[in-house]
Design a protein around this motif. Structure first.
Motif, PDB file in Angstrom:
ATOM      1  N   ARG A  37      36.214  26.880  21.711  1.00 32.09           N
ATOM      2  CA  ARG A  37      35.664  27.687  20.614  1.00 32.09           C
ATOM      3  C   ARG A  37      35.254  29.059  21.106  1.00 32.09           C
ATOM      4  NH1 ARG A  37      33.145  22.753  19.043  1.00 32.09           N
ATOM      5  NH2 ARG A  37      31.233  23.386  20.134  1.00 32.09           N
ATOM      6  N   CYS A  38      34.631  29.101  22.275  1.00 31.42           N
ATOM      7  CA  CYS A  38      34.210  30.379  22.842  1.00 31.42           C
ATOM      8  C   CYS A  38      35.410  31.269  23.136  1.00 31.42           C
ATOM      9  CB  CYS A  38      33.393  30.138  24.110  1.00 31.42           C
ATOM     10  SG  CYS A  38      32.734  31.634  24.859  1.00 31.42           S
ATOM     11  N   ALA A  39      36.486  30.641  23.679  1.00 30.22           N
ATOM     12  CA  ALA A  39      37.695  31.413  23.996  1.00 30.22           C
ATOM     13  C   ALA A  39      38.341  31.968  22.743  1.00 30.22           C
ATOM     14  CB  ALA A  39      38.686  30.518  24.758  1.00 30.22           C
ATOM     15  N   LEU A  40      38.390  31.124  21.683  1.00 26.71           N
ATOM     16  CA  LEU A  40      38.984  31.593  20.428  1.00 26.71           C
ATOM     17  C   LEU A  40      38.188  32.746  19.837  1.00 26.71           C
ATOM     18  CD1 LEU A  40      39.974  28.201  18.754  1.00 26.71           C
ATOM     19  CD2 LEU A  40      41.513  29.932  19.688  1.00 26.71           C
ATOM     20  N   GLN A  41      36.857  32.638  19.887  1.00 20.80           N
ATOM     21  CA  GLN A  41      36.030  33.723  19.376  1.00 20.80           C
ATOM     22  C   GLN A  41      36.240  34.991  20.192  1.00 20.80           C
ATOM     23  OE1 GLN A  41      32.100  32.074  19.512  1.00 20.80           O
ATOM     24  NE2 GLN A  41      32.405  30.749  17.741  1.00 20.80           N
ATOM     25  N   THR A  42      36.346  34.835  21.514  1.00 20.88           N
ATOM     26  CA  THR A  42      36.578  35.994  22.369  1.00 20.88           C
ATOM     27  C   THR A  42      37.933  36.619  22.072  1.00 20.88           C
ATOM     28  OG1 THR A  42      35.245  34.970  24.083  1.00 20.88           O
ATOM     29  CG2 THR A  42      36.690  36.776  24.759  1.00 20.88           C
ATOM     30  N   MET A  43      38.969  35.745  21.904  1.00 18.67           N
ATOM     31  CA  MET A  43      40.305  36.255  21.602  1.00 18.67           C
ATOM     32  C   MET A  43      40.321  37.001  20.286  1.00 18.67           C
ATOM     33  SD  MET A  43      42.660  33.037  22.782  1.00 18.67           S
ATOM     34  CE  MET A  43      44.086  33.706  21.971  1.00 18.67           C
ATOM     35  N   ALA A  44      39.615  36.471  19.277  1.00 18.39           N
ATOM     36  CA  ALA A  44      39.572  37.140  17.973  1.00 18.39           C
ATOM     37  C   ALA A  44      38.925  38.505  18.107  1.00 18.39           C
ATOM     38  CB  ALA A  44      38.808  36.280  16.972  1.00 18.39           C
ATOM     39  N   GLY A  45      37.837  38.567  18.897  1.00 20.42           N
ATOM     40  CA  GLY A  45      37.190  39.858  19.083  1.00 20.42           C
ATOM     41  C   GLY A  45      38.084  40.839  19.803  1.00 20.42           C
ATOM     42  N   LEU A  46      38.798  40.360  20.853  1.00 17.42           N
ATOM     43  CA  LEU A  46      39.705  41.230  21.590  1.00 17.42           C
ATOM     44  C   LEU A  46      40.879  41.664  20.726  1.00 17.42           C
ATOM     45  CD1 LEU A  46      39.764  39.427  25.059  1.00 17.42           C
ATOM     46  CD2 LEU A  46      38.640  41.587  24.482  1.00 17.42           C
ATOM     47  N   GLU A  47      41.351  40.764  19.850  1.00 18.04           N
ATOM     48  CA  GLU A  47      42.456  41.116  18.965  1.00 18.04           C
ATOM     49  C   GLU A  47      42.055  42.266  18.047  1.00 18.04           C
ATOM     50  OE1 GLU A  47      43.579  38.044  16.294  1.00 18.04           O
ATOM     51  OE2 GLU A  47      45.452  39.012  15.712  1.00 18.04           O
ATOM     52  N   MET A  48      40.847  42.175  17.464  1.00 14.08           N
ATOM     53  CA  MET A  48      40.376  43.258  16.609  1.00 14.08           C
ATOM     54  C   MET A  48      40.172  44.538  17.407  1.00 14.08           C
ATOM     55  SD  MET A  48      37.733  41.467  13.908  1.00 14.08           S
ATOM     56  CE  MET A  48      36.758  40.612  15.132  1.00 14.08           C
ATOM     57  N   LEU A  49      39.673  44.390  18.620  1.00 14.26           N
ATOM     58  CA  LEU A  49      39.448  45.561  19.456  1.00 14.26           C
ATOM     59  C   LEU A  49      40.762  46.242  19.814  1.00 14.26           C
ATOM     60  CD1 LEU A  49      37.530  47.337  21.097  1.00 14.26           C
ATOM     61  CD2 LEU A  49      37.736  45.694  22.967  1.00 14.26           C
ATOM     62  N   SER A  50      41.754  45.442  20.185  1.00 13.91           N
ATOM     63  CA  SER A  50      43.046  46.017  20.550  1.00 13.91           C
ATOM     64  C   SER A  50      43.733  46.650  19.350  1.00 13.91           C
ATOM     65  CB  SER A  50      43.948  44.944  21.170  1.00 13.91           C
ATOM     66  OG  SER A  50      44.256  43.940  20.222  1.00 13.91           O
ATOM     67  N   PHE A  51      43.520  46.065  18.148  1.00  6.97           N
ATOM     68  CA  PHE A  51      44.118  46.666  16.956  1.00  6.97           C
ATOM     69  C   PHE A  51      43.559  48.063  16.740  1.00  6.97           C
ATOM     70  CE2 PHE A  51      44.599  47.743  12.551  1.00  6.97           C
ATOM     71  CZ  PHE A  51      45.835  47.230  12.191  1.00  6.97           C
ATOM     72  N   ASN A  52      42.261  48.220  16.891  1.00  8.04           N
ATOM     73  CA  ASN A  52      41.654  49.531  16.686  1.00  8.04           C
ATOM     74  C   ASN A  52      42.118  50.533  17.725  1.00  8.04           C
ATOM     75  OD1 ASN A  52      40.160  49.099  14.353  1.00  8.04           O
ATOM     76  ND2 ASN A  52      38.448  48.192  15.463  1.00  8.04           N
ATOM     77  N   ILE A  53      42.325  50.067  18.942  1.00  6.70           N
ATOM     78  CA  ILE A  53      42.786  50.974  19.996  1.00  6.70           C
ATOM     79  C   ILE A  53      44.172  51.518  19.672  1.00  6.70           C
ATOM     80  CG2 ILE A  53      43.521  51.073  22.417  1.00  6.70           C
ATOM     81  CD1 ILE A  53      41.271  49.096  23.042  1.00  6.70           C
ATOM     82  N   LYS A  54      45.069  50.634  19.231  1.00  2.00           N
ATOM     83  CA  LYS A  54      46.452  51.027  19.014  1.00  2.00           C
ATOM     84  C   LYS A  54      46.712  51.552  17.601  1.00  2.00           C
ATOM     85  CE  LYS A  54      48.351  47.724  22.349  1.00  2.00           C
ATOM     86  NZ  LYS A  54      49.267  46.575  22.531  1.00  2.00           N
ATOM     87  N   ASP A  55      46.135  50.897  16.610  1.00  2.00           N
ATOM     88  CA  ASP A  55      46.530  51.170  15.227  1.00  2.00           C
ATOM     89  C   ASP A  55      45.366  51.526  14.311  1.00  2.00           C
ATOM     90  OD1 ASP A  55      49.228  50.328  15.887  1.00  2.00           O
ATOM     91  OD2 ASP A  55      48.453  48.284  15.859  1.00  2.00           O
ATOM     92  N   GLY A  56      44.151  51.588  14.843  1.00  2.00           N
ATOM     93  CA  GLY A  56      42.992  51.868  13.990  1.00  2.00           C
ATOM     94  C   GLY A  56      43.049  53.233  13.334  1.00  2.00           C
ATOM     95  N   TYR A  57      43.528  54.233  14.082  1.00  2.00           N
ATOM     96  CA  TYR A  57      43.618  55.588  13.517  1.00  2.00           C
ATOM     97  C   TYR A  57      44.557  55.622  12.320  1.00  2.00           C
ATOM     98  CZ  TYR A  57      45.411  60.343  13.033  1.00  2.00           C
ATOM     99  OH  TYR A  57      45.826  61.555  12.527  1.00  2.00           O
ATOM    100  N   LEU A  58      45.735  55.002  12.478  1.00  2.00           N
ATOM    101  CA  LEU A  58      46.715  55.036  11.385  1.00  2.00           C
ATOM    102  C   LEU A  58      46.251  54.219  10.190  1.00  2.00           C
ATOM    103  CD1 LEU A  58      50.222  54.934  13.096  1.00  2.00           C
ATOM    104  CD2 LEU A  58      49.079  56.829  11.965  1.00  2.00           C
ATOM    105  N   GLU A  59      45.516  53.130  10.433  1.00  2.00           N
ATOM    106  CA  GLU A  59      44.989  52.386   9.289  1.00  2.00           C
ATOM    107  C   GLU A  59      43.975  53.230   8.526  1.00  2.00           C
ATOM    108  OE1 GLU A  59      42.886  48.158   8.005  1.00  2.00           O
ATOM    109  OE2 GLU A  59      42.952  48.713  10.120  1.00  2.00           O
ATOM    110  N   GLY A  60      43.156  53.997   9.260  1.00  2.18           N
ATOM    111  CA  GLY A  60      42.216  54.894   8.596  1.00  2.18           C
ATOM    112  C   GLY A  60      42.937  55.965   7.793  1.00  2.18           C
ATOM    113  N   ILE A  61      43.994  56.541   8.388  1.00  2.00           N
ATOM    114  CA  ILE A  61      44.804  57.535   7.675  1.00  2.00           C
ATOM    115  C   ILE A  61      45.406  56.928   6.420  1.00  2.00           C
ATOM    116  CG2 ILE A  61      46.943  58.877   7.805  1.00  2.00           C
ATOM    117  CD1 ILE A  61      44.709  60.228   9.258  1.00  2.00           C
ATOM    118  N   LEU A  62      45.937  55.708   6.563  1.00  2.00           N
ATOM    119  CA  LEU A  62      46.582  55.036   5.432  1.00  2.00           C
ATOM    120  C   LEU A  62      45.601  54.799   4.293  1.00  2.00           C
ATOM    121  CD1 LEU A  62      49.202  53.388   4.469  1.00  2.00           C
ATOM    122  CD2 LEU A  62      47.811  51.417   5.064  1.00  2.00           C
TER     123      LEU A  62
END
Length: 393
Positions: A37-62
């Motif tokens: 459970r801890c690993a899944l929660q960590t992975m979910a947090g990292l997934e959201m973090l990585s999305f913002n790093i790569k694609d967060g700007y374009l989602e904001g623009i969109l």
């Protein structure tokens, strides 16, 4: 007596040992579950973090682009216009203002639609140029449908001896590619692939469906629907490979798209030479109608049978419940309204790519609305304006 006492001691010791081992196993299982459970929660947090790093700007623009879509009050103002110049004036304060500002009178509906489409193209190209690898591929997939439509438009126009440049002007800008003008030389699908499309993103869809048959009206439509089937199946597999919220939301949007295409194929093939098996070959291999609904649609011979097949799916039963008997001409509008609703719902979540697909669909619906309003105003049919408008927000 001594052996009996020793046996009793051994049994007690064995029972105690078994209890200890059982407790240890239970503790280890609980610990493993907690770590998972801890690993899944960590992975979910990292997934959201990585999305913002790569694609967060374009989602904001969109989401900024999305906020520029026309609202109900703005549509009400457009419906009150008396001329195309009034429509241009009302659009001045919208995102289309800068695109229409330098257009001189007299205005035409085609001019307004062309400039509004250019807004979508500029937005899309801006995002595509700055997208990360996976998002860039996703954005490209969204435009492959326009490429297919452009290919069919050029081939059909050539069949009717239309001027190639005139046909190119009617092609959607998002579906253009370098060798599109040479499509006019092809006489069958094999030549179409070998001479023109082998170096385009559509090549895999053509290579699987090549025939030596000449390109006539019937074969061109079959070609369009066969290519769309291959394209949608491929797009769905790509979205599934992305995983997460993107796969979840896009599976719903693409399922609706493929079911709508199955419905339209069935409606348009009534009274034609297409057999039951021919229809089934044109249906995609996923969707809410797959596979039992496809079997019923393939055998349908009139609108009532099609309606009966569609109403067995709860999501589509709600659509057909709004459709009175004998009102099949209103079906397109109801399907567009359902598509808009699903696209709006994508913005309720974050950190996924489906919002980009939804933006394209919503902007295209808005352009259709503007074209409908402009045509009604130009032809002095203002009483019919409300019949064709599908509000986006």
């Amino acid at each position: 007596a001594k052996s009996h006492a020793a046996l009793t001691v051994y049994k007690q010791a064995a029972g105690y040992l078994i209890s200890v081992l059982y407790c240890s196993v239970v503790c280890l299982v609980d610990l493993a579950r907690a770590q998972r459970r801890c690993a899944l929660q960590t992975m979910a947090g990292l997934e959201m973090l990585s999305f913002n790093i790569k694609d967060g700007y374009l989602e904001g623009i969109l989401r900024g682009f999305k906020s520029g879509l026309l609202t109900v009050p703005e549509y009400n103002n457009l419906c009150q216009c008396e001329s195309l110049e009034d429509i241009k004036l009302n659009l001045t304060s919208s995102d289309y203002g800068s695109y229409l500002a330098n257009e001189a009178s007299p205005l035409y509906t085609t001019t307004i639609v062309e400039k509004c489409t250019q807004k979508l193209v500029d937005d899309w190209n801006h995002m595509r140029c700055q997208a990360d690898e996976k998002l860039a591929m996703f954005l490209d997939y969204c435009t492959y449908g326009h490429m297919i439509d452009n290919v069919v438009l050029i081939v059909t126009g050539t069949l009717h001896e239309r001027d190639v440049q005139e046909l190119l002007d009617k092609c959607h800008p998002l579906g253009m590619f370098d060798s599109i003008a040479t499509l006019a030389v092809a006489q069958n699908m094999r030549e179409l692939y070998r001479l023109v499309l082998v170096d385009t993103p559509l090549a895999p869809y053509f290579s699987e469906n090549l025939t030596h048959e000449d390109l006539d009206e019937m074969n061109i439509e079959i070609m369009r629907n066969t290519l769309y089937k291959a394209y949608l199946d491929d797009f769905a597999q790509f979205c599934h490979s992305l995983g997460g919220t993107t796969a979840e939301v896009m599976s719903d949007l693409l399922a609706f798209e493929t079911d709508r295409r199955a419905l339209n194929i069935t409606l348009n093939s009534i009274g034609t030479e297409l057999t039951r098996d021919d229809r089934k070959k044109l249906y995609s291999n996923f969707g809410l109608l797959y596979p039992h609904g496809h079997n019923e649609l393939a055998g349908a011979e009139d609108f009532d049978q099609i309606r009966a097949a569609m109403e067995k799916v709860p999501a589509y039963a709600a659509i057909f419940s709004k459709l009175g008997f004998g009102e099949s001409q209103m079906l397109d509008k109801l399907l567009y309204e359902e598509e808009v609703k699903r696209c709006r719902d994508t913005y309720e979540q974050q950190f996924h790519y489906a919002v980009f697909y939804a933006y394209m669909k919503l902007r295209e619906q808005e352009i259709r609305n503007i074209m409908w309003i402009s045509e009604c105003v130009a032809q002095d049919q203002k009483s019919r304006i409300s019949d064709g408008i599908v509000y986006t927000f």
